[in-house]
Motif scaffolding. Structure first.
Motif, short mmCIF file in Angstrom:
data_model
loop_
_atom_site.label_atom_id
_atom_site.label_comp_id
_atom_site.label_asym_id
_atom_site.label_seq_id
_atom_site.Cartn_x
_atom_site.Cartn_y
_atom_site.Cartn_z
N LYS A 205 0.81 -1.22 0.00
CA LYS A 205 0.00 0.00 0.00
C LYS A 205 0.84 1.26 0.00
O LYS A 205 2.03 1.24 0.30
CB LYS A 205 -0.95 -0.01 1.19
CG LYS A 205 -0.23 0.04 2.52
CD LYS A 205 -1.21 0.27 3.65
CE LYS A 205 -0.45 0.21 4.96
NZ LYS A 205 -1.20 0.60 6.09
N ASP A 207 0.53 5.08 1.45
CA ASP A 207 -0.11 6.18 2.17
C ASP A 207 0.53 7.46 1.67
O ASP A 207 1.66 7.77 2.01
CB ASP A 207 0.13 6.05 3.69
CG ASP A 207 -0.69 4.94 4.29
OD1 ASP A 207 -1.85 4.81 3.88
OD2 ASP A 207 -0.18 4.21 5.14
N ARG A 208 -0.20 8.20 0.86
CA ARG A 208 0.36 9.38 0.21
C ARG A 208 1.05 10.30 1.21
O ARG A 208 0.49 10.61 2.25
CB ARG A 208 -0.73 10.16 -0.51
CG ARG A 208 -1.41 9.35 -1.60
CD ARG A 208 -0.97 9.81 -2.97
NE ARG A 208 -1.55 8.90 -3.98
CZ ARG A 208 -1.00 8.73 -5.16
NH1 ARG A 208 0.10 9.36 -5.47
NH2 ARG A 208 -1.56 7.92 -6.03
N SER A 211 4.24 6.89 3.43
CA SER A 211 5.07 5.71 3.24
C SER A 211 4.50 4.79 2.16
O SER A 211 3.34 4.90 1.78
CB SER A 211 5.18 4.92 4.55
OG SER A 211 3.90 4.52 4.96
N GLU A 213 4.53 0.57 1.46
CA GLU A 213 4.88 -0.69 2.11
C GLU A 213 5.00 -1.79 1.06
O GLU A 213 4.12 -1.95 0.23
CB GLU A 213 3.78 -1.04 3.12
CG GLU A 213 4.11 -2.23 3.98
CD GLU A 213 2.97 -2.53 4.96
OE1 GLU A 213 2.30 -1.58 5.42
OE2 GLU A 213 2.73 -3.72 5.23
N ILE A 231 9.84 -0.87 3.94
CA ILE A 231 9.01 0.32 3.98
C ILE A 231 9.81 1.53 3.54
O ILE A 231 10.92 1.76 4.02
CB ILE A 231 8.41 0.52 5.38
CG1 ILE A 231 7.36 -0.56 5.62
CG2 ILE A 231 7.77 1.90 5.52
CD1 ILE A 231 6.96 -0.73 7.02
#
Lengths: 524, 334
Positions: A205, A207-208, A211, A213, A231
């Motif tokens: 994924k 997360d703008r 991070s 992952e 990450i």
């Protein structure tokens, strides 16, 4: 009033209770077996994760760990070795390349990797599918005429003409990585945020601003990675990133600020310096007065104290350049002798060129730091100072980078006489640097000095068609000698890239292309 | 009241239209075109021209503005030139982070600001009064960037109490319900995440709160002083009420109304003004994205973000005004 306030308080309290109430029971059990998680911090989000549509280093760092190419770079160099293609051969005149693909490899979404997948990847970046939004399609696949599927695991790529940098291009982190065709069809335009490749790590994924992952691809054809999770954390400020490293919330970082090196080392952090694939230079506009006169260019070359500039401005974070190529690149010639600092000689040449009474010129520059020039405008000011000493008055005109590019790209640059510029290598092939002196590239705006020399053009063409690296190196050596003599550029420096890592990190190294391959990285 | 509400909502239209026009003009008149930038180091002038054409940048500016407005009305803020993702998606992905930071900051600013203000007023001309008002003056003029870095050095590096940056420790994100990590982790009773989220919030929220805290403290002090001089306070004292009752039940409650307005206005300011704080602390909110977009000449993103922040600002102000009317029955709107 009292009643109203009471109602507000009551309502808030009820809402809070209600919310807590419906949260209900099951807590995520995260403490199963301890995963080996590695956190790497970089300065910004990637632009995107589809190699056909991006061109920035921040994206490359992530993509190289999610995707594979047909061929790849060896560790620490830009030599080529097999990857998704186990072997390859070409026909006599080097225009048809047959790749034998690795069997049994699957994309992360289960799609089998085969010749069709390769064809799909290249076709989507060839005419007529190619769009302006694909920054590297014409660079990587420009020489490609067509792709043929021979059988399930054999694919033939047909070129318009022999092109020596072709294999190096196929190892690049832009355009060349092989993506899952089914995923591209499934996600459409949103594939850029949902990458699926065959690489050592799978995308989980994004997360703008925060991070990305990745998890280990246990079925990776080259053996499962040593880390369970990788990450990428995005922290814009260099010094804040360094603080994160010292407090242990990240394991490694790139983009170390020279000012932080000592503090980091004092805190037991390993700081590594790596030669960078870039060049920082001063270019003369050779297609107009006054710098169409080689004598004058030589005069300026003698007037600039390159060693002092590199030493004082970059404080050990850049190497003095002796030509256009960084030292680890094939074709680099350590015997090249650029102009030594000699203000007296500069004055003589100036007089010889007819400017005994001095000269007024305009020096164009960008204001902000660039990867190859960490001090931005200060470089122009240092050059201005040196020129002053030999009687050349240089007026500096400066713009932020984004505007600068638009100002310096027309064929005739009306605003100035010389400019500060730089280049970040794409593929580890010398042609990628030397092509900046190709007269064809004046129209294409890469040739910043607007330098035209038929002999150089011819040598470049010869180099592109020669596949024996030793012979190519000879050609390039000759070419570089001409260029030094003609002095369209003053070679200044190659910026080194700095990374820092905690002392329990194993096998971490920055590749000359500016990325980290995490496949073999481990944590003690 | 309803008529007032409708009138206020209708008034938002010219305001937002003005903001859109302003942002659009500034970006189109004072920056060079982004085509070259999008193409990267291999871009040629012909490619840039083709790109400009396909992006509609060669049309007259009023045509571009009309198209921009019509897209806006259809809820289409365009796509980011950098990431090619829809602008609105990017904003919504980051908005909860900014809201959480602004709410935490306003909470800190209110609690500290009101407390300090009340004590200063009650003990006017005391040492506490002088010290806190000087502190407030410093707070108003403190550069957030510097303050933030000092806080990191002290609390993260030297003392090791607080994390350096980000919203939460990596991998600890609670299940997505509201997007506010503190709230989400309470809802899912994920106490580990809650702890991490709170620890990450403390420094950025405090840094962001400094200015508002100082403004609220000064405002509270002056309104309290005014109220304390009123006859009914004297009457309350004369009745022999306890001093604490006089101060908190009578004086503060009446002083509170203008203070609430200030708090509301500050909330709007914080939502938009979190830009520097977000940058220093690596807080993944709308503000730090705006900075990235400005750096990259990504103007669909800049336009979209500014208009979005402006909208939030005016809507928050509207809500504050309505609350104000509701809390103070003396205020009548027609």
């Amino acid at each position: 009033m009292r009643k109203r306030t009471l109602y507000v308080v009551l309502a808030v309290a009820m809402l809070a209770l209600l919310l807590v109430g419906c949260g209900g029971g099951e807590k995520a059990t995260s403490d199963e077996a301890k995963d080996k998680v590695f956190v790497f911090a970089q300065g910004a989000d990637p632009r995107g994760l589809d190699p056909a549509f991006v061109d920035d280093g921040e994206s490359a760092k992530i993509m190289v760990n999610v995707y594979d190419n047909l061929v790849r770079y060896k560790e620490g160099s830009t030599e080529i070795e097999p990857a998704l293609a186990e072997s390859w051969e070409s026909n006599e005149d080097k225009t048809e390349w047959t790749f034998h693909l690795r069997q049994g490899v699957k994309f992360h979404d289960g799609t089998p990797f085969n010749a069709e997948a390769v064809k799909f990847n290249i076709d989507r970046q060839l005419e007529p599918n190619r769009t302006e939004a694909m920054p590297y399609a014409s660079f990587v696949y420009g020489p490609v005429k067509s792709v043929e599927v021979i059988d399930e695991y054999t694919v033939k790529i047909i070129l318009n003409n022999p092109y020596a940098p072709f294999l190096a291009n196929m190892a690049m982190c832009m355009a060349a990585p092989i993506v899952s065709p089914t995923a591209v069809e499934k996600y459409g335009e949103d594939f850029i945020a949902n990458p699926v490749g065959t690489g050592p790590f799978k995308f989980v994924k994004w997360d703008r601003g925060q991070s990305i992952e990745l998890v280990a691809n246990e079925e990776y054809w080259d053996g499962a990675p040593k880390l369970d999770k990788l990450i990428f954390k995005f922290v814009k400020e260099n010094s804040v990133r360094a603080s994160e490293l010292m407090t242990g919330s990240i394991d490694a970082m790139d983009g170390v600020d020279p000012n932080d090196v000592k503090t980091l080392q004092d805190n037991g952090i390993k700081v590594a310096m790596n030669p960078g694939m870039n060049i920082n230079y001063l270019a003369f506009f050779t297609n107009k007065e006054p710098f169409n006169n080689p004598l004058l260019r030589q005069a300026v070359s003698h007037a600039i104290d390159r060693e002092a500039i590199v030493e004082h401005l970059y404080q050990g974070t850049a190497d003095l350049a002796n030509g256009p190529l960084p030292s680890f690149m094939p074709g680099y010639d350590k015997d090249l002798k650029p102009y030594e600092y000699n203000p007296e000689k500069a004055k003589e040449l100036l007089a010889e060129a007819g400017y005994a009474d001095g000269l007024k010129v305009t020096l164009l520059t960008y204001t902000n730091p660039r990867p190859y020039n960490s001090v931005g405008q200060k470089l122009a000011e240092a050059i201005q100072g040196d020129l002053q000493k030999v009687g050349i008055t240089a007026e500096i005109k400066a713009w932020p980078w984004t505007e600068y590019k638009a100002i310096v790209s027309p064929e005739i640059v009306t605003e100035g006489d010389m400019m500060i510029y730089g280049w970040i290598g794409d593929n580890g092939d010398p042609d990628n640097f030397l092509t900046l002196l190709d007269s064809k590239e004046i129209a294409g705006s890469l040739n910043s000095a607007k330098y035209a020399n038929p002999q150089v053009d011819q040598l470049l063409e010869q180099g592109r068609q020669e596949f024996d690296m030793a012979k190519r190196a000879e050609i390039y050596s000759e070419l570089q000698k001409i260029v030094i003599e003609e002095a369209p550029w003053v070679f200044i420096s190659h910026a080194t890239a700095m990374t820092a890592e905690r002392d329990n990190v194993v096998n971490f190294s920055l590749h000359p292309t500016g990325v980290v391959f995490f496949h073999n990285v481990d944590k003690k | 009241m309803l008529r007032y509400l409708i009138k206020r909502i209708l008034m938002l239209i010219p305001v937002l239209l003005g903001v859109s026009l302003f942002v659009f003009l500034v970006l189109h008149l004072f920056t060079t075109d982004p085509a070259m930038n999008m193409l990267g180091q291999h871009g040629t002038n012909e490619q840039a021209e083709a790109l400009r054409e396909s992006m509609g940048l060669n049309d007259p500016i009023y045509v571009q503005f009309a198209r921009f407005l019509s897209d806006l009305l259809h809820g289409d803020f365009g796509r980011s030139l950098m990431t090619r993702a829809p602008v609105l998606d990017e904003i919504f992905a980051r908005f909860p982070a900014t809201v959480e930071l602004a709410l935490a900051a306003i909470f800190i600013a209110t609690v500290v600001g009101v407390t300090v203000g009340v004590i200063s007023a009650v003990k006017q001309y005391s040492i506490f009064d002088y010290v806190s008002m000087i502190g407030a003056l410093v707070g108003v003029s403190m550069p957030i960037f510097w303050l933030g870095l000092m806080m990191i050095i002290l609390f993260s590096l030297t003392l090791g109490w607080l994390p350096v940056s980000g919203r939460i420790a990596v991998g600890m994100e609670p299940a997505h319900i509201t997007g506010l990590y503190v709230l989400d982790s309470i809802l899912t009773q994920d106490w580990e995440s809650l702890k991490s989220a709170l620890l990450h919030l403390i420094m950025p929220a405090t840094a962001l709160a400094t200015t508002s805290m100082a403004i609220i403290a000064r405002m509270t002090r002056s309104t309290m002083l005014e109220v304390i001089r009123q006859d009914y306070i004297r009457t309350a004292r004369a009745k022999g009420l306890k001093e604490s009752v006089v101060v908190y039940r009578h004086a503060l409650r009446n002083a509170l109304i203008p203070i609430i307005t200030v708090i509301g206005l500050q909330l709007g300011v914080l939502m938009g003004g979190a830009v520097l704080t977000e940058t220093v602390f690596g807080w993944p909110g709308v503000g730090s994205r705006l900075i990235d977009a400005i750096m990259a000449s990504d103007y669909p993103m800049v336009q979209g973000t500014v208009i979005f922040i402006a909208t939030v600002f005016v809507v928050v102000n509207l809500i504050v005004d309505l609350l104000y009317a509701w809390l103070d029955p003396r205020i009548k709107y027609s």
